[in-house]
Design a protein around this motif. Structure first.
Motif, PDB file in Angstrom:
ATOM      1  N   LEU A  56      40.109  43.772  46.148  1.00 39.15           N
ATOM      2  CA  LEU A  56      41.087  43.593  45.073  1.00 39.15           C
ATOM      3  C   LEU A  56      40.392  43.988  43.776  1.00 39.15           C
ATOM      4  O   LEU A  56      39.449  43.315  43.338  1.00 39.15           O
ATOM      5  CB  LEU A  56      41.565  42.145  45.009  1.00 39.15           C
ATOM      6  CG  LEU A  56      42.566  41.699  46.065  1.00 39.15           C
ATOM      7  CD1 LEU A  56      42.868  40.204  45.920  1.00 39.15           C
ATOM      8  CD2 LEU A  56      43.864  42.491  45.956  1.00 39.15           C
ATOM      9  N   LEU A  57      40.834  45.071  43.161  1.00 37.26           N
ATOM     10  CA  LEU A  57      40.088  45.699  42.078  1.00 37.26           C
ATOM     11  C   LEU A  57      40.889  45.703  40.781  1.00 37.26           C
ATOM     12  O   LEU A  57      41.954  46.320  40.699  1.00 37.26           O
ATOM     13  CB  LEU A  57      39.733  47.133  42.489  1.00 37.26           C
ATOM     14  CG  LEU A  57      38.908  47.976  41.529  1.00 37.26           C
ATOM     15  CD1 LEU A  57      37.577  47.312  41.211  1.00 37.26           C
ATOM     16  CD2 LEU A  57      38.675  49.363  42.132  1.00 37.26           C
ATOM     17  N   ASP A  58      40.366  45.000  39.781  1.00 38.50           N
ATOM     18  CA  ASP A  58      40.992  44.990  38.457  1.00 38.50           C
ATOM     19  C   ASP A  58      40.873  46.374  37.836  1.00 38.50           C
ATOM     20  O   ASP A  58      39.796  46.979  37.825  1.00 38.50           O
ATOM     21  CB  ASP A  58      40.306  43.936  37.583  1.00 38.50           C
ATOM     22  CG  ASP A  58      40.950  43.805  36.214  1.00 38.50           C
ATOM     23  OD1 ASP A  58      42.122  44.194  36.068  1.00 38.50           O
ATOM     24  OD2 ASP A  58      40.263  43.306  35.291  1.00 38.50           O
ATOM     25  N   CYS A  70      36.977  52.993  41.961  1.00 36.04           N
ATOM     26  CA  CYS A  70      37.657  53.370  43.201  1.00 36.04           C
ATOM     27  C   CYS A  70      37.325  54.816  43.585  1.00 36.04           C
ATOM     28  O   CYS A  70      37.077  55.116  44.756  1.00 36.04           O
ATOM     29  CB  CYS A  70      39.174  53.197  43.037  1.00 36.04           C
ATOM     30  SG  CYS A  70      40.113  53.554  44.541  1.00 36.04           S
ATOM     31  N   LYS A  71      37.292  55.709  42.621  1.00 38.11           N
ATOM     32  CA  LYS A  71      36.967  57.111  42.908  1.00 38.11           C
ATOM     33  C   LYS A  71      35.585  57.235  43.537  1.00 38.11           C
ATOM     34  O   LYS A  71      35.391  58.008  44.479  1.00 38.11           O
ATOM     35  CB  LYS A  71      37.035  57.933  41.621  1.00 38.11           C
ATOM     36  CG  LYS A  71      38.444  58.138  41.075  1.00 38.11           C
ATOM     37  CD  LYS A  71      38.406  58.858  39.738  1.00 38.11           C
ATOM     38  CE  LYS A  71      39.800  58.989  39.141  1.00 38.11           C
ATOM     39  NZ  LYS A  71      39.771  59.637  37.792  1.00 38.11           N
ATOM     40  N   VAL A  84      41.422  49.606  49.063  1.00 35.49           N
ATOM     41  CA  VAL A  84      41.383  49.164  47.675  1.00 35.49           C
ATOM     42  C   VAL A  84      42.800  48.866  47.197  1.00 35.49           C
ATOM     43  O   VAL A  84      43.681  49.731  47.251  1.00 35.49           O
ATOM     44  CB  VAL A  84      40.748  50.228  46.759  1.00 35.49           C
ATOM     45  CG1 VAL A  84      40.818  49.791  45.299  1.00 35.49           C
ATOM     46  CG2 VAL A  84      39.294  50.476  47.166  1.00 35.49           C
ATOM     47  N   ILE A  85      43.014  47.633  46.763  1.00 41.06           N
ATOM     48  CA  ILE A  85      44.282  47.239  46.154  1.00 41.06           C
ATOM     49  C   ILE A  85      44.021  46.984  44.672  1.00 41.06           C
ATOM     50  O   ILE A  85      43.245  46.098  44.316  1.00 41.06           O
ATOM     51  CB  ILE A  85      44.867  45.970  46.809  1.00 41.06           C
ATOM     52  CG1 ILE A  85      45.099  46.199  48.304  1.00 41.06           C
ATOM     53  CG2 ILE A  85      46.178  45.566  46.119  1.00 41.06           C
ATOM     54  CD1 ILE A  85      45.607  44.961  49.035  1.00 41.06           C
ATOM     55  N   PHE A  86      44.643  47.776  43.818  1.00 44.23           N
ATOM     56  CA  PHE A  86      44.466  47.595  42.379  1.00 44.23           C
ATOM     57  C   PHE A  86      45.278  46.395  41.882  1.00 44.23           C
ATOM     58  O   PHE A  86      46.402  46.154  42.344  1.00 44.23           O
ATOM     59  CB  PHE A  86      44.916  48.837  41.615  1.00 44.23           C
ATOM     60  CG  PHE A  86      43.906  49.958  41.638  1.00 44.23           C
ATOM     61  CD1 PHE A  86      42.718  49.845  40.944  1.00 44.23           C
ATOM     62  CD2 PHE A  86      44.155  51.125  42.353  1.00 44.23           C
ATOM     63  CE1 PHE A  86      41.785  50.871  40.942  1.00 44.23           C
ATOM     64  CE2 PHE A  86      43.239  52.154  42.362  1.00 44.23           C
ATOM     65  CZ  PHE A  86      42.042  52.029  41.657  1.00 44.23           C
ATOM     66  N   VAL A  87      44.680  45.668  40.959  1.00 42.68           N
ATOM     67  CA  VAL A  87      45.384  44.603  40.246  1.00 42.68           C
ATOM     68  C   VAL A  87      45.471  45.050  38.794  1.00 42.68           C
ATOM     69  O   VAL A  87      44.457  45.188  38.103  1.00 42.68           O
ATOM     70  CB  VAL A  87      44.637  43.264  40.350  1.00 42.68           C
ATOM     71  CG1 VAL A  87      45.435  42.161  39.659  1.00 42.68           C
ATOM     72  CG2 VAL A  87      44.397  42.889  41.819  1.00 42.68           C
TER      73      VAL A  87
END
Length: 311
Positions: A56-58, A70-71, A84-87
């Motif tokens: 879970l990535l801010d 993420c890249k 990767v799930i963006f928050v």
């Protein structure tokens, strides 16, 4: 790592805000092993070492942004498969587009809805389980249950690259079942298959680390990939494999020894500089050739890339 939760699915939360992190941690702590990083750099280092299934990535991290983090994760063979799930604090088309372009698998908006984010995370874990099962089917030898040649071709190059970056030792072991054609001719192919299954099981027993692996290279040959293992360690493993096979005492009346034995070739280095898998395979194969021409049922070593073997 908390040993009580070590067997739970591994979720990494990358969030520098304490309140936001505590909200997410409360949502997932009962069902997941939850870890935390507060920066993009820490996230990359953590993922390289621990391989969480989902992150879970801010998006709005200080320094290296969530998008750039993420890249980098997706650009590395070691971390590309992590979901990767963006928050994100913004719910607009432009930011959503940026999340997809960065390689994200999904995204949720702040303030998070507990039920929604749970479903999104559960979906990614299920997806990863299905993908791993398909990969297992593609990379596992149907007869022996160890990895197959396809896995070896894919993973040897990756693991050599990792070893070079970490300046660590590495060893490769090739094992051949002695006089196996005579075994098949004498006992039949069904017994030959049973023999190979047993040998594959025995080879795996001394390989205690998750990073070690056994692949069926072809016919009656097997290859062991041994990261962070020097020549002394590789010889010890080879000796243990031969001892286990000897103790099992699989009868082989067509062999001059009377039971199934193996010849083993090893190549190893204290610090990896050469990452070409062909060089490694050829060096170990050179050692195996010497073992087979030295009466078999023995272990020989070869200096990497030098084209000759030693005792």
């Amino acid at each position: 790592m908390n040993l009580d939760k070590a067997n739970l699915p591994h979720l990494l939360i990358v969030e520098d805000d304490e309140i936001n992190y505590l909200v997410l941690e409360k949502i997932f702590s009962d069902e997941y092993f939850v870890a935390r990083c507060t920066s993009g750099i820490d996230c990359i280092n953590y993922c390289n070492q621990h391989k969480p299934v989902v992150v879970l990535l801010d998006v709005g991290l200080p320094g290296l942004s969530g998008l750039d983090t993420c890249k980098l994760l997706k650009a590395s063979n070691e971390t590309a498969d992590i979901s990767v799930i963006f928050v994100t604090s913004h719910d607009n088309d432009d930011e959503q587009t940026q999340c997809w372009l960065a390689g994200g698998n999904d995204f949720v908006s702040k303030p998070v809805n507990a039920l929604t984010i749970k479903h999104r995370v559960h979906a990614q874990f299920k997806y990863q389980q299905q993908k791993n099962e398909l990969k297992k089917q593609a990379y596992v030898d149907g007869l022996t249950g160890v990895y197959n040649r396809r896995y070896l071709d894919c993973e040897l190059s990756k693991k050599l690259s990792v070893a070079k970056r970490s300046a660590s030792a590495f060893a490769l072991l090739i094992l051949d079942v002695d006089w196996f054609k005579l075994y098949n001719d004498h006992y039949g192919h069904l017994e030959g298959d049973r023999c190979l299954k047993k040998i594959a099981t025995l080879i795996q027993q001394p390989l205690l680390r998750q990073s070690d692996s056994v692949s069926r290279y072809g016919g009656e040959e097997f290859v062991c990939i041994l990261p962070q293992t020097d020549l002394v360690g590789a010889k010890l493993i080879a000796e243990q494999i031969q001892a286990l096979i000897a103790q099992t005492n699989i009868q082989h009346q067509a062999s001059p020894i009377g039971h199934v034995t193996t010849s083993i070739g090893i190549t190893a280095t204290h610090t990896v500089n050469e990452t070409d898998p062909v060089v490694w395979i050829n060096s170990a194969d050179e050692a195996l050739f010497l073992a087979k021409n030295n009466g078999r049922n023995c272990i020989k070593t070869a200096k990497l890339g030098e084209g000759h073997a030693t005792n």
